[in-house]
Design a protein around this motif. Sequence first.
Motif, PDB file in Angstrom:
ATOM      1  N   ILE A 358      43.150  25.386 -15.091  1.00 26.88           N
ATOM      2  CA  ILE A 358      44.137  24.721 -15.958  1.00 26.88           C
ATOM      3  C   ILE A 358      43.824  25.002 -17.422  1.00 26.88           C
ATOM      4  O   ILE A 358      44.716  25.285 -18.231  1.00 26.88           O
ATOM      5  CB  ILE A 358      44.156  23.203 -15.683  1.00 26.88           C
ATOM      6  N   ALA A 359      42.542  24.927 -17.780  1.00 29.98           N
ATOM      7  CA  ALA A 359      42.144  25.165 -19.171  1.00 29.98           C
ATOM      8  C   ALA A 359      42.486  26.580 -19.624  1.00 29.98           C
ATOM      9  O   ALA A 359      42.672  26.825 -20.830  1.00 29.98           O
ATOM     10  CB  ALA A 359      40.650  24.908 -19.342  1.00 29.98           C
ATOM     11  N   ALA A 360      42.596  27.503 -18.684  1.00 30.60           N
ATOM     12  CA  ALA A 360      42.890  28.897 -19.033  1.00 30.60           C
ATOM     13  C   ALA A 360      44.377  29.155 -19.217  1.00 30.60           C
ATOM     14  O   ALA A 360      44.771  30.246 -19.647  1.00 30.60           O
ATOM     15  CB  ALA A 360      42.338  29.814 -17.948  1.00 30.60           C
ATOM     16  N   LEU A 361      45.212  28.166 -18.923  1.00 35.62           N
ATOM     17  CA  LEU A 361      46.653  28.346 -19.104  1.00 35.62           C
ATOM     18  C   LEU A 361      46.960  28.531 -20.583  1.00 35.62           C
ATOM     19  O   LEU A 361      46.335  27.898 -21.442  1.00 35.62           O
ATOM     20  CB  LEU A 361      47.410  27.152 -18.535  1.00 35.62           C
ATOM     21  N   PRO A 362      47.937  29.369 -20.918  1.00 32.49           N
ATOM     22  CA  PRO A 362      48.093  29.803 -22.311  1.00 32.49           C
ATOM     23  C   PRO A 362      48.699  28.794 -23.274  1.00 32.49           C
ATOM     24  O   PRO A 362      48.514  28.920 -24.481  1.00 32.49           O
ATOM     25  CB  PRO A 362      49.006  31.031 -22.192  1.00 32.49           C
ATOM     26  N   ASP A 363      49.425  27.801 -22.793  1.00 33.96           N
ATOM     27  CA  ASP A 363      50.059  26.878 -23.743  1.00 33.96           C
ATOM     28  C   ASP A 363      49.816  25.429 -23.343  1.00 33.96           C
ATOM     29  O   ASP A 363      49.529  25.107 -22.188  1.00 33.96           O
ATOM     30  CB  ASP A 363      51.566  27.157 -23.864  1.00 33.96           C
ATOM     31  N   PHE A 364      49.950  24.558 -24.338  1.00 32.71           N
ATOM     32  CA  PHE A 364      49.673  23.136 -24.168  1.00 32.71           C
ATOM     33  C   PHE A 364      50.530  22.507 -23.074  1.00 32.71           C
ATOM     34  O   PHE A 364      50.036  21.759 -22.233  1.00 32.71           O
ATOM     35  CB  PHE A 364      49.895  22.410 -25.501  1.00 32.71           C
ATOM     36  N   GLU A 365      51.831  22.806 -23.087  1.00 34.44           N
ATOM     37  CA  GLU A 365      52.726  22.168 -22.127  1.00 34.44           C
ATOM     38  C   GLU A 365      52.324  22.482 -20.692  1.00 34.44           C
ATOM     39  O   GLU A 365      52.363  21.605 -19.818  1.00 34.44           O
ATOM     40  CB  GLU A 365      54.172  22.602 -22.376  1.00 34.44           C
ATOM     41  N   ALA A 366      51.930  23.716 -20.445  1.00 33.52           N
ATOM     42  CA  ALA A 366      51.515  24.095 -19.098  1.00 33.52           C
ATOM     43  C   ALA A 366      50.252  23.358 -18.685  1.00 33.52           C
ATOM     44  O   ALA A 366      50.119  22.903 -17.539  1.00 33.52           O
ATOM     45  CB  ALA A 366      51.301  25.606 -19.021  1.00 33.52           C
ATOM     46  N   ARG A 367      49.294  23.250 -19.614  1.00 38.85           N
ATOM     47  CA  ARG A 367      48.055  22.523 -19.304  1.00 38.85           C
ATOM     48  C   ARG A 367      48.343  21.041 -19.050  1.00 38.85           C
ATOM     49  O   ARG A 367      47.805  20.448 -18.099  1.00 38.85           O
ATOM     50  CB  ARG A 367      47.033  22.689 -20.440  1.00 38.85           C
ATOM     51  N   GLU A 368      49.170  20.439 -19.894  1.00 43.07           N
ATOM     52  CA  GLU A 368      49.505  19.026 -19.724  1.00 43.07           C
ATOM     53  C   GLU A 368      50.186  18.780 -18.381  1.00 43.07           C
ATOM     54  O   GLU A 368      49.831  17.844 -17.646  1.00 43.07           O
ATOM     55  CB  GLU A 368      50.412  18.578 -20.873  1.00 43.07           C
ATOM     56  N   THR A 369      51.164  19.609 -18.046  1.00 47.61           N
ATOM     57  CA  THR A 369      51.878  19.461 -16.770  1.00 47.61           C
ATOM     58  C   THR A 369      50.928  19.597 -15.591  1.00 47.61           C
ATOM     59  O   THR A 369      50.992  18.822 -14.622  1.00 47.61           O
ATOM     60  CB  THR A 369      52.999  20.507 -16.673  1.00 47.61           C
ATOM     61  N   ALA A 370      50.022  20.553 -15.668  1.00 46.13           N
ATOM     62  CA  ALA A 370      49.080  20.770 -14.575  1.00 46.13           C
ATOM     63  C   ALA A 370      48.097  19.610 -14.435  1.00 46.13           C
ATOM     64  O   ALA A 370      47.745  19.216 -13.313  1.00 46.13           O
ATOM     65  CB  ALA A 370      48.328  22.080 -14.789  1.00 46.13           C
ATOM     66  N   LEU A 371      47.659  19.044 -15.551  1.00 44.36           N
ATOM     67  CA  LEU A 371      46.741  17.896 -15.490  1.00 44.36           C
ATOM     68  C   LEU A 371      47.441  16.664 -14.913  1.00 44.36           C
ATOM     69  O   LEU A 371      46.830  15.907 -14.143  1.00 44.36           O
ATOM     70  CB  LEU A 371      46.192  17.592 -16.885  1.00 44.36           C
ATOM     71  N   LYS A 372      48.708  16.466 -15.264  1.00 47.22           N
ATOM     72  CA  LYS A 372      49.441  15.349 -14.680  1.00 47.22           C
ATOM     73  C   LYS A 372      49.606  15.534 -13.178  1.00 47.22           C
ATOM     74  O   LYS A 372      49.460  14.568 -12.401  1.00 47.22           O
ATOM     75  CB  LYS A 372      50.795  15.187 -15.372  1.00 47.22           C
ATOM     76  N   ALA A 373      49.887  16.753 -12.752  1.00 42.43           N
ATOM     77  CA  ALA A 373      49.994  17.023 -11.319  1.00 42.43           C
ATOM     78  C   ALA A 373      48.662  16.791 -10.611  1.00 42.43           C
ATOM     79  O   ALA A 373      48.623  16.261  -9.479  1.00 42.43           O
ATOM     80  CB  ALA A 373      50.467  18.460 -11.102  1.00 42.43           C
ATOM     81  N   PHE A 374      47.562  17.156 -11.277  1.00 41.33           N
ATOM     82  CA  PHE A 374      46.222  16.929 -10.731  1.00 41.33           C
ATOM     83  C   PHE A 374      45.981  15.431 -10.515  1.00 41.33           C
ATOM     84  O   PHE A 374      45.521  15.006  -9.435  1.00 41.33           O
ATOM     85  CB  PHE A 374      45.201  17.513 -11.709  1.00 41.33           C
ATOM     86  N   LEU A 375      46.332  14.614 -11.488  1.00 44.22           N
ATOM     87  CA  LEU A 375      46.162  13.166 -11.351  1.00 44.22           C
ATOM     88  C   LEU A 375      47.108  12.585 -10.304  1.00 44.22           C
ATOM     89  O   LEU A 375      46.738  11.671  -9.565  1.00 44.22           O
ATOM     90  CB  LEU A 375      46.387  12.475 -12.696  1.00 44.22           C
ATOM     91  N   ASP A 376      48.334  13.084 -10.254  1.00 37.28           N
ATOM     92  CA  ASP A 376      49.271  12.595  -9.237  1.00 37.28           C
ATOM     93  C   ASP A 376      48.735  12.868  -7.835  1.00 37.28           C
ATOM     94  O   ASP A 376      48.857  12.021  -6.933  1.00 37.28           O
ATOM     95  CB  ASP A 376      50.641  13.256  -9.405  1.00 37.28           C
ATOM     96  N   GLU A 377      48.129  14.033  -7.641  1.00 36.45           N
ATOM     97  CA  GLU A 377      47.575  14.354  -6.327  1.00 36.45           C
ATOM     98  C   GLU A 377      46.370  13.483  -6.008  1.00 36.45           C
ATOM     99  O   GLU A 377      46.208  13.009  -4.873  1.00 36.45           O
ATOM    100  CB  GLU A 377      47.208  15.829  -6.265  1.00 36.45           C
ATOM    101  N   LYS A 378      45.526  13.255  -7.001  1.00 37.61           N
ATOM    102  CA  LYS A 378      44.351  12.405  -6.790  1.00 37.61           C
ATOM    103  C   LYS A 378      44.770  10.979  -6.417  1.00 37.61           C
ATOM    104  O   LYS A 378      44.185  10.352  -5.526  1.00 37.61           O
ATOM    105  CB  LYS A 378      43.481  12.384  -8.043  1.00 37.61           C
ATOM    106  N   THR A 379      45.758  10.451  -7.117  1.00 35.63           N
ATOM    107  CA  THR A 379      46.183   9.063  -6.912  1.00 35.63           C
ATOM    108  C   THR A 379      47.236   8.929  -5.820  1.00 35.63           C
ATOM    109  O   THR A 379      47.484   7.840  -5.322  1.00 35.63           O
ATOM    110  CB  THR A 379      46.749   8.488  -8.215  1.00 35.63           C
ATOM    111  N   ASN A 380      47.887  10.035  -5.461  1.00 38.43           N
ATOM    112  CA  ASN A 380      49.044  10.055  -4.564  1.00 38.43           C
ATOM    113  C   ASN A 380      50.213   9.274  -5.170  1.00 38.43           C
ATOM    114  O   ASN A 380      50.823   8.412  -4.543  1.00 38.43           O
ATOM    115  CB  ASN A 380      48.721   9.530  -3.159  1.00 38.43           C
ATOM    116  N   THR A 381      50.517   9.605  -6.415  1.00 40.04           N
ATOM    117  CA  THR A 381      51.629   9.003  -7.151  1.00 40.04           C
ATOM    118  C   THR A 381      52.854   9.900  -7.050  1.00 40.04           C
ATOM    119  O   THR A 381      52.745  11.125  -7.119  1.00 40.04           O
ATOM    120  CB  THR A 381      51.243   8.833  -8.631  1.00 40.04           C
TER     121      THR A 381
END
Length: 425
Positions: A358-381
């Motif tokens: 995720i950190a290697a993604l080229p722009d902020f929006e992509a990193r933010e979206t991926a981190l939110k998806a990571f948390l959604d999967e962890k929490t099952n939201t």
Amino acid sequence: MATTSDVTLTNDKHIPRNIIMVVADGMGPAYTTAYRNYADDPSTPAIETGILDEILVGNASTYPAAVSGYVTDSAAAATALATGVKSYNGAIGVDANKQPVESVLQRAKKLGMRTGVAVTSQINHATPASYLAHNESRKNYDAIADSFYDDKVNGHFVANVMLGGGTQYFVREDRNLVTAFTENGYQYVEAYDELASVPAGSDVIGLFAPVGLPAALDDENHHRLSYMTEHAIKHLENPEGFFLLVEASQVDWAGHANDIGSAMAEMDDMSVTVSYLHDYVAAHPDTLVVLTADHSTGGLTIGANGVYEWHPEYLRNMQSSVSSIAVNMVSEDSPAGYAEAQLGFTFEGDDTARVTDIAALPDFEARETALKAFLDEKTNTGWTTGGHTGVDVEVFAFGAGAHAFAGQLDNTDIAKTFFQYLEAK
């Protein structure tokens, strides 16, 4: 549905001297359930109830005027809550024909009460604007800010206290409204802690950010709404009573962003504020507090993907928002280690590799979206939309006259009851 004729004023104890309206913008029922689980003590077998469970009294429908269908925006909903009149999406204190309608805050000012707003958005955002101003469009931010100064009630400014964000709308090249207010006796503050040195009973404008305040997770004070609320009351208390609008504005913003971490942090700020108000009413029983949402945002679901689980433990120790992490992780020697520390839980399995990618993604929006998806999967939201939904919202109330808000209401009934109480004073 209840109407003002349903309100029983049997004696003076039902007529509040002070009215505090709390809007948790975007807080549909799933948010309050999620927060109960988030705030739960995992070391005990039971899920503990909280302040919101103690003060729940009913529900309210949220639909706007017919021209806008069944799903409201914040402006139409705030106009309904503030004036008792349904309007179109985007309307600020005007009816469906774009004619001004009086708000309960404006009526309170007309009756000689002190008035104020304390919000985590800019103070000229849709919800506070609908209590303070009249405009055909919520997007006319500069014009709405101007009206805070230009439009008077009985020769007085409509609000004695205005706390939140919005400096860029009040200090502009074409007009400096802060200077205009201070030349008319207002105290101006730019930092939360400056509020402590302002003498009680002052007229105050406090602008703490260019637009909205930082997210609760990123703010220097994670409970900035309760702090602003406490100081707003300090300046509003007087023998004639006061009307205060408090808005947890950024529950909605987190919902629009489908950001479960920020959603729970904003709910926590709101809950701490309500707990403070509950204690205030215990000491000032002539005060009424009503809390509701204008609508629900994001279609939040507690559990997703056919899996009967939800895991708030991944959210309880977050140190900053996913947006902040997405910005800062690229400059860290160990992006995954930094993210692990900021998210507040120990990575396992392929978490480290995934976050490194995720950190290697080229722009902020992509990193933010991926981190939110990571948390959604962890929490099952789960989320169904980046916008609003049309579900009914909960109504909470305590203090003098709270009985009138029980049962199934329409959002306009809240303002109609406030108007009846104000006239009874």
